[in-house]
Structures are given as C-alpha cells and as structure tokens.
Design a protein around this motif. Structure first.
Motif, short mmCIF file in Angstrom:
data_model
loop_
_atom_site.label_atom_id
_atom_site.label_comp_id
_atom_site.label_asym_id
_atom_site.label_seq_id
_atom_site.Cartn_x
_atom_site.Cartn_y
_atom_site.Cartn_z
N ILE A 1 26.47 -22.16 1.54
CA ILE A 1 25.05 -22.05 1.37
C ILE A 1 24.81 -23.68 1.78
O ILE A 1 25.13 -24.42 0.76
CB ILE A 1 24.67 -21.83 0.14
CG1 ILE A 1 25.38 -20.36 -0.08
CG2 ILE A 1 23.15 -21.30 0.16
CD1 ILE A 1 25.29 -19.20 0.54
N ASP A 2 23.73 -23.69 2.38
CA ASP A 2 23.07 -25.00 2.77
C ASP A 2 22.36 -25.94 1.47
O ASP A 2 22.01 -24.84 0.41
CB ASP A 2 22.44 -25.20 4.17
CG ASP A 2 21.02 -24.98 3.97
OD1 ASP A 2 20.51 -23.91 3.12
OD2 ASP A 2 20.03 -25.81 4.20
N PRO A 3 22.27 -27.22 1.49
CA PRO A 3 21.50 -27.60 0.31
C PRO A 3 20.19 -27.16 -0.06
O PRO A 3 19.96 -27.16 -1.33
CB PRO A 3 21.50 -29.19 0.53
CG PRO A 3 22.64 -29.32 1.65
CD PRO A 3 22.58 -28.08 2.46
N THR A 4 19.61 -26.53 0.72
CA THR A 4 18.10 -25.93 0.70
C THR A 4 18.21 -24.82 0.03
O THR A 4 17.25 -24.07 -0.50
CB THR A 4 17.21 -26.00 2.02
OG1 THR A 4 17.74 -25.04 2.79
CG2 THR A 4 17.18 -27.39 2.65
N GLY A 5 19.30 -24.00 0.39
CA GLY A 5 19.62 -22.60 -0.24
C GLY A 5 19.06 -21.64 0.72
O GLY A 5 19.02 -20.27 0.52
N GLU A 6 18.71 -21.91 1.90
CA GLU A 6 18.01 -21.07 3.03
C GLU A 6 19.27 -20.40 3.77
O GLU A 6 19.15 -19.33 3.92
CB GLU A 6 17.14 -21.85 3.66
CG GLU A 6 16.73 -20.91 5.15
CD GLU A 6 15.89 -19.74 4.72
OE1 GLU A 6 15.64 -19.28 3.84
OE2 GLU A 6 15.57 -19.09 5.95
N PHE A 7 20.20 -21.19 4.26
CA PHE A 7 20.88 -20.59 5.09
C PHE A 7 22.33 -20.09 4.42
O PHE A 7 23.02 -20.85 3.87
CB PHE A 7 21.23 -21.59 6.24
CG PHE A 7 20.02 -21.96 7.01
CD1 PHE A 7 19.42 -21.04 7.63
CD2 PHE A 7 19.59 -23.24 7.15
CE1 PHE A 7 18.25 -21.43 8.49
CE2 PHE A 7 18.37 -23.63 7.77
CZ PHE A 7 17.83 -22.57 8.41
N ILE A 8 22.86 -18.91 4.83
CA ILE A 8 24.13 -18.49 4.34
C ILE A 8 25.05 -18.54 5.56
O ILE A 8 24.75 -17.41 6.48
CB ILE A 8 23.72 -17.23 3.73
CG1 ILE A 8 22.63 -17.17 2.70
CG2 ILE A 8 24.90 -16.35 3.41
CD1 ILE A 8 21.61 -15.90 2.65
N ILE A 9 25.89 -19.17 5.60
CA ILE A 9 26.96 -19.13 6.71
C ILE A 9 28.02 -18.48 6.67
O ILE A 9 28.88 -18.73 5.63
CB ILE A 9 27.10 -20.64 7.13
CG1 ILE A 9 25.85 -21.41 7.66
CG2 ILE A 9 28.23 -20.85 8.05
CD1 ILE A 9 25.29 -22.70 6.81
#
Lengths: 653, 205
Positions: A336-344
């Motif tokens: 999960i990216d630092p902003t919490g938006e992207f779930i890779i």
C-alpha cells in the motif's frame, strides 16, 4: 491481439534497455569517476556510525540480524525462534520457555517479515515484530534491549506467511495462514480439502504501554492460500489487504493446479468493522491450545502459559467487512502506498503490476457493483477497482516499496531486477539488475506513511559468483542502491546471514539514543540473583543444588565449591555485577550438556549441570572481559554419590 | 560605602554555589572508555559524573592496588568543609550588613577575603595531600605493579590541575562551577574593598 502486441513490444523494449545499459553485470567500472563517488557513499569511516539500522529476517536461521546502512556491516544477530548458543538463548533456564509451543519445545523456526511498530503511520521504534513461518508464531522484540520479549503461538494457522504487519498505530499485528487446514484440526482425507479447509487471519492486539500481545480474534476465511498482507494507511486505515493464491483449492501439485485461474484475489478486510462486531460480543469462542511466552526484563526470566480458547469470526456474519478484489496471476506481495490510495498486487506469474484504487474500491462497494461471490464473500469487478497497470517489462513481480516522492520500486524475481515506476502515470522510470533473483526489497520506512527514500536494499535468493566461494552453501547477497536521483545507482553488494526475506529499516537517530547500555543491578528481581557478593551461596535441596554466584572483573564468587555429588542436578544462577557498558561475562562448565551463558551487566542467567564423574572440574568466563580474564575461573569438586563431603564454597581462601 | 557593602553581601552569597555545584572535576578517558569516566568533587563528597562512574573507577583501580574512592562519611573534610563555607557566608553577610549601616570599616572586607584565601589554600593543600595518598598508597598485593624507568613503583596521583597521562588513561583535573562561583564571589569582595576604600578616601560614607 492488440493487447498482446503491446505487451510484446514492452518486453522487447525492456530487453533493449537492459542490453543497452553498458554495465549489466553490475561490476564497477575500473576507472570511472562514478565508481569512486559510489565508494564514498557507502564508506563509513572508522569511528563513524551508519545512518540507518536495517533489520533483516534470518529466514531458516529463525533469527533477526541487525545491519547498518549504507555500510552493510552486521551489528548483531538477535535470537528469536532459534536456540542461540552465543548468548545461551533457548538453552538457559530463563529463556527455554520462550520456545515452548503446543507441540512442545520447538528450537527453530523460519522467520520472514519484520515490521517496526508505528504511531500515526510513522515508525516509532518501540518494537519490531517478526513471524515464525513453520510453527505459527509471532515474536515481539524490544528496540531498547534488542532482545526478544514475547512470542505468541497462533492456533488454526499453518505456514504463518502473510505476517507480521502492524496497523497504523500498532493496534494490531496481523498474521495470516499460508496453508489452509481443517479448523479445528481433525483426521480427514486430504482430497476433501476443497470447501472443507479454512484459512485463518489472526488479529493480535498490542498493548500500547508494554507491547503485550493478545490474540483478539481470528477470521475464518475460505480455504485459499493467504500469501502476504499489508495494512491500509491514512485514508485506508482500518482496512487490511491479503493476497491469495490457490483459489482453485488444489491439494496436490500446486505448482500446476494452483496456477490455473487467470485471477486470484486480494482480500480486503475492514478490520475496524470486525473489531466493533467483536467488541459488541460477536464471534464464536472455540477451544484451542497455544503458547504465550513472555520475557520479563526485571526478573530476566520468561514464562510460558498455554491459552485454551480463541475467538473466531465467520466473515459472512459481519456484512460489509470482507471483499475480494480480483488480481491477475497468483499475486505474491500486496503493498500500500504512503497515501493509502494504491493497493499494488504483484502478480508473480505475470509481467504486469496491477494497481487497485482504494477510492474506487469504496465507490464500488457503496454502489454494490459485485461480480458474484466466493463462499458468500462479494467479489468486486476488476475494472471497477483498477487504478492502473504497470507495463513493467519485467517478469515475476514480487514486492513493492515506496520512496515517499511518488515513486514505487518493485522487485522482479524471474528477470532479477528492481524497477522504479511512477505512481500516477504508471510509467517505468528506471530499472537496475540485481544479483540474482531478488525477493523482497526494503526502503527504510518504505511501508509507512513516511518513507526515508534514500536507499533501497534488494535481498536476493541466489548468490553464485558474487563473493569468494565457500563450498556449495553460500550466504545470500544484498545490493544497496542510491535512490535519491532520477535513476537508481548500484552502490554496494554485501552478504547477509541466513535467508533474509523481508527487512525493516529505520533512521539510526530514532533508535540509537534509547539503546540500553546495562541492566540495573538494583532493579534485578530474579529470584536467584545475588546483588552483593556477600549473598553468594550454595544451597542443597535433595539432589538439587543451587549455586547463587556473582561475577565481576575478574573473578566468580564463589570460585571453589565442594560437596557436589554424582547424580546431583546443579543449577548455576549467575549474576553479572558490572554496571559498565559492554562488560559481559560468560560462564561455561566442562562437559555441560548445554550452551555457555553470556550474562550482560546487571543480568542473571541460569544453567543446569549434571556431573557424571567424581573429580575436580573447572569452569571459566567465556568472554575476554579484562586483563585478568584468563584468571577468571573456578573449580567444583564432585564426589561419589554416597560420599559425605560437606557442602562448602569459598573465594580467596 | 552602601554600594561596596551590597557587593560584599553578594560576593559572600556566591559561595553558596558550592552547595549545589561541584568544586572540582577529574575526567578519565581511555581507548576503551571513549565516553570518559568522571568524578565531581563537592565540598560534601565525591559523586560520579554518570551514575556508575565511581564504581567503575574503583573497579579499574583495584588492578593497580588503589583504595576505593571515599564514600560520604569516610573523610572528615566532607563534614567540616560545608560548615566552614557556611560560616564564611554568614560572616560575609554580617560584615556587609554592618558596613551598610556604617558600623564597620571597609577594612573588614579585605580581612574576610584574606581569611577565605588562607582557608582556600589550606583546602587545596589538603586536597592535594589526599590525591597523593590516593595515588601512591597502594596495596602490596596489587595485581598490576608498574615501575618507573628508575625502578621506583609507579604512582597514580591525579594532577591537581591540568592534564596527565597515566597508563592507558588520559586524566584531566579542572575547577568546576562551584569553584568558579567561589572565585567570582571572592573577586567581588575585593571589589567591595576597593569601592569602600575609594568612598572612604573621598569622604563619602
């Protein structure tokens, strides 16, 4: 067809880039100005200290190793799940309980994914957690003593792999099962797996004051393999994401049979919802048997208790708590990216990376746009949650970390490389080879709201020719890259101990100032401690003999003991009376069927000796403690079982 | 004279610093002690710079046969010094007060200063005697016995003031805050004397 040709073109393009990059073997140019500046970047001059701590899991060593970055120097091996004769961990009477499980004493494990405690999504440097993969356990290690303080076993779990990741405020350390199993365990045909086995996801609460762990609830999921996980952060705080594979629920030849579905799932768990359900009395209490082992810094002793019950949650009973996000090709890591938006989702059998959007996921859930269900759990539509696809040109993506500047870095196991890509445009910015077959990578704080994007460390599975050969068995290799520029730069290559899977890094100034120097003797509450040499004594209780011994530069008190008999069980309880930094003393007794003890200043450790032959047997200090270290020794007189030599102890007589 | 007397009182009060701050400090650094061990000498006793420094200095000194650092109550000086200083403070305040009220001559100021100086020198002499005994009165059973080039046993008296290399240790001995406050206070009493003398000369009382 069109899609396929794009894919092929990207692949071709990447090979061209790779072969066009003049320095594909990563060996430093012999006369380049570049190479000399790289040397300066990793050179930590004698007497200087590193900028970061790196905690690398030991894999099959069962331990956790501590390195410095950028130097790659190893500082310590912290014993966690394995007996460690260097310090006596798992051998001393005080630490044996740490390795107790429901299966009895298990002196080893396979440690995988360390994660440092967080507050508000940022590293706080209080504790580091790590999972034992084989006999499912989670350990908590103090980052002031750098010692294992607690180990909790997980019932209903098998292959504790999607672990041990902490939520944004260390509310929970989360552990998922890789292998689904019958829950509760029972005797049944293996080929009746499908539909009958279950996968447990465990939420272990962490006491904010002392770090004590408690298995709060287990979610019993369909019988897939839960591979890796990561917490949501910032806006997605409250959710947890798990990758799955073997949604086919195959029970044999998984390499083929579990690779048939084009898409497996990322399971999105709204743990806040389940927590609320549980707090309101939801869930089913189930009989269980699992060990909870706690080490007490004041008594210097561990205790092991068996817990008999676990609270399980059927996800279907908590509507809106669990969803499946279709993700191509047996995804391995979910990051999960630092902003919490992207779930890779790192689809390990794919060339592409799938990036889901948290916002889109919430929108799809609110609009109830489902694409069927699996065992009653709603499946979201792939296109509804997809944020983008990274046409990476690599093969076998495994794990992704972030630099906090809008970039992501993904490892590709099959094509042996780290690929840097942009989190908005999904474009590949750079790629660098690794040596060889990289698994995890680590940027200090790279899985938090606040990464320290200066270096990335790639941890490889294959070493081959990187170092001087040492026979068939080699240490693993790690590479350090500078990521401050647009392009990554390979700085350094160093061997790592055991098999590091994941690692966790943290700036040195967050930990170094609070690293403990000594244990206070006046706070030692060990029942067999002696806080003054005058209290040293030898006490017989039947055939058990307790030696209360102290040590200080450069003698043991007492150092002459008589009246011990063959058949006795002699407990040496040894207290180090030093209160000076870095003055440990050791203790070793000839023929003792256990390890030595290495006792830190102010600490008490105990070991057992069962003398088998009459005679006069020496013991000595194993740590070169002082100029008179060689003189730091003593004798125990052992008499035949039926003798009446009186119990006697002395120093300097 | 009122100004001079006020300064006399302030100067005497500066000595109170000796009750809160160390008089002297001795630091011991060595290759294996990159963070040096240190002892702070107060008028009422000796304390480690860090909590366990004294214990660790004693631990190291046992190798060369030195006695342990005196604990509170093991040296008469630490009983007497505080009362002497307190007496001098009280005396200084009284002299200042009576000077302020015009009941005493400014010459008393220099008198106080001279007594204080003699006491100070006596104190330093005594301190040096203790250092000499501490550094040279060694146990005959010392583990490590080092001899000088001329064959005499090496002694380990720390310097009274300044730096000295002793075996593997770098030893530095310097006045600390308490001493500096005492020096300032004593200087102020000299100033008081000078101002008193000047106002006397000018006929102002």
């Amino acid at each position: 067809m069109k899609k396929y040709s794009t894919y092929l073109a990207t692949m071709l393009g990447s090979f061209l880039i790779l072969s066009g990059c003049g320095n594909p073997d990563g060996k430093a140019n012999s006369n380049g100005a570049l190479a000399s500046s790289n040397a300066e970047k990793v050179y930590v001059a004698p007497g200087e200290q590193d900028e970061f701590y790196a905690f690398m899991s030991g894999g099959y060593s069962g331990n956790l190793t501590v390195y410095g970055l950028p130097s790659g120097r190893m500082f310590k091996e912290i014993p966690v799940f394995s007996q460690f004769p260097t310090s006596g961990y798992g051998y001393s009477e005080e630490t044996k309980p740490m390795l107790e499980t429901s299966f009895g004493f298990v002196p080893w494990d396979d440690s995988h994914h360390p994660d440092i405690s967080q507050t508000k999504g940022e590293l706080d440097g209080r504790w580091i957690f790590i999972n034992g993969n084989n006999t499912p356990r989670i350990a908590r290690i103090s980052l002031s003593t750098f010692e294992t303080e607690e180990i909790i076993e997980l019932p209903n779990s098998a292959g504790n792999h999607s672990s041990s990741f902490v939520t944004e405020n260390t509310e929970y350390v989360v552990a998922g099962t890789r292998f689904s199993v019958p829950i509760p365990q029972r005797d049944m045909p293996i080929n009746e797996y499908k539909g009958n086995f279950k996968g447990s996801l465990s939420f272990i609460s962490v006491d904010p004051n002392n770090g004590h762990m408690d298995l709060k609830f287990q979610i019993l999921m369909p019988g897939f393999n839960y591979d890796l996980s990561h917490p949501g952060r910032d806006k997605s705080h409250g959710w947890f994401f798990f990758t799955t594979y073997n949604t086919e629920e195959a029970n044999s030849l998984l390499e083929v049979n579990a690779s048939q579905n084009d898409k497996d799932f990322i399971a999105a768990i709204n743990w806040k919802k389940i927590e609320e359900y549980v707090n309101n009395g939801g869930g089913t209490k189930m009989p269980a048997n699992y060990a909870h082992n706690v080490y007490n810094e004041s008594t210097h002793m561990a205790t092991s208790t068996m817990k008999k019950e676990v609270l399980t949650v059927d996800p279907l009973k908590v509507p809106g708590a669990v969803y499946f996000l279709p993700t191509p090709k047996s995804p391995h890591g979910v990051d999960i990216d630092p902003t919490g938006e992207f779930i890779i989702g790192n689809g390990k059998l794919s060339a592409d990376l799938t990036v889901h959007s948290f916002d889109r996921m919430i929108a799809a859930i609110e609009a109830k746009k489902f694409d069927g269900e699996a065992y009653g759990i709603p499946i979201l539509k792939f296109d509804d949650v997809l944020a983008g696809t990274v046409k990476s040109g690599g093969l076998g993506p495994l794990h992704t970390e972030f630099d906090g500047k809008g970039n992501a870095y993904t490892t590709f196991f099959i094509s042996s490389e780290v690929v840097k890509w942009n989190l908005e445009t999904w474009e590949v910015i750079d790629r660098k080879p690794t040596f060889y077959s990289v698994g995890h990578l680590m940027i200090p704080g790279g899985n938090s709201r606040k990464p320290f994007g200066k270096y990335v460390v790639a941890m490889n599975k294959i070493t081959k020719d990187r170092y001087l050969p040492t026979g068939p068995e080699l240490e693993h290799s790690a590479q350090l890259y500078d990521i401050t520029g647009d392009k990554m730069e390979l700085l350094y290559d160093f061997p790592t101990h055991g098999e590091p899977h994941y690692a966790a890094g943290i700036p040195a100034d967050l930990l170094a100032p609070k690293s403990k120097k000594i244990y206070r003797l006046d706070e030692n509450e060990h029942p067999y401690a002696v806080t003054s040499p005058a209290e040293a004594k030898v006490v017989r209780d039947g055939n058990e003999v307790h030696v209360y011994m102290s040590m200080i530069r450069s003698h043991f008190t007492p150092d002459n003991i008589e009246g011990i008999k063959v058949g006795d069980k002699v407990y040496f309880h040894i207290t180090n009376h030093e209160q000076d930094f870095d003055v440990p003393h050791g203790f070793a007794m000839i023929g003792q069927n256990t390890s030595e003890l290495l006792v830190m200043p102010g600490q008490t450790k105990s070991s057992v000796w069962e003398p088998k032959e009459p005679g006069v047997w020496p013991f000595y200090c194993t740590d070169f403690c002082s100029a008179l270290h060689q003189e730091m020794q003593g004798y125990v007189r052992v008499s035949p079982a039926n003798s009446d030599v009186p119990l006697k102890f002395s120093l300097g007589e | 004279m009122k100004k001079a007397s006020t300064i006399m009182i302030i100067g005497s009060l500066f000595l109170l610093g000796l009750f809160y701050f160390p008089l002297w400090n001795i630091m011991l650094g060595a290759p294996q002690y990159p963070e040096p061990l240190g002892m702070d000498i107060y008028i009422s006793g000796i304390k480690g710079l860090s909590e366990f420094d004294l214990q660790n200095i004693d631990g190291l000194n046992h190798y060369i046969g030195m006695k342990t650092i005196p604990k509170d109550g093991e040296m008469w000086e630490f009983e007497v010094f505080p009362s002497v200083i307190l007496t001098m403070v009280v005396l200084g305040i009284f002299i200042g007060l009576f000077g302020f009220l015009g009941k005493l001559s400014y010459k008393w100021f220099i008198g106080w200063f001279l007594i204080m100086s003699i006491l100070g020198i006596m104190g330093m002499y005594d301190f040096n005697e203790w250092l000499t005994d501490y550094g040279s009165n060694l146990s005959p059973n010392a583990i490590i016995k080092v001899v000088n080039a001329d064959g005499t046993p090496m002694t380990y008296k720390p310097p009274l003031l300044g730096y000295q290399k002793m075996l593997n240790f770098d030893v530095t001995s310097l006045p600390e805050k308490g001493a500096w406050m005492m020096f300032i206070g004593m200087t102020l009493t000299l100033v008081a004397f000078y101002l008193g003398w000047r106002s006397h000369k000018n006929g102002i009382t």
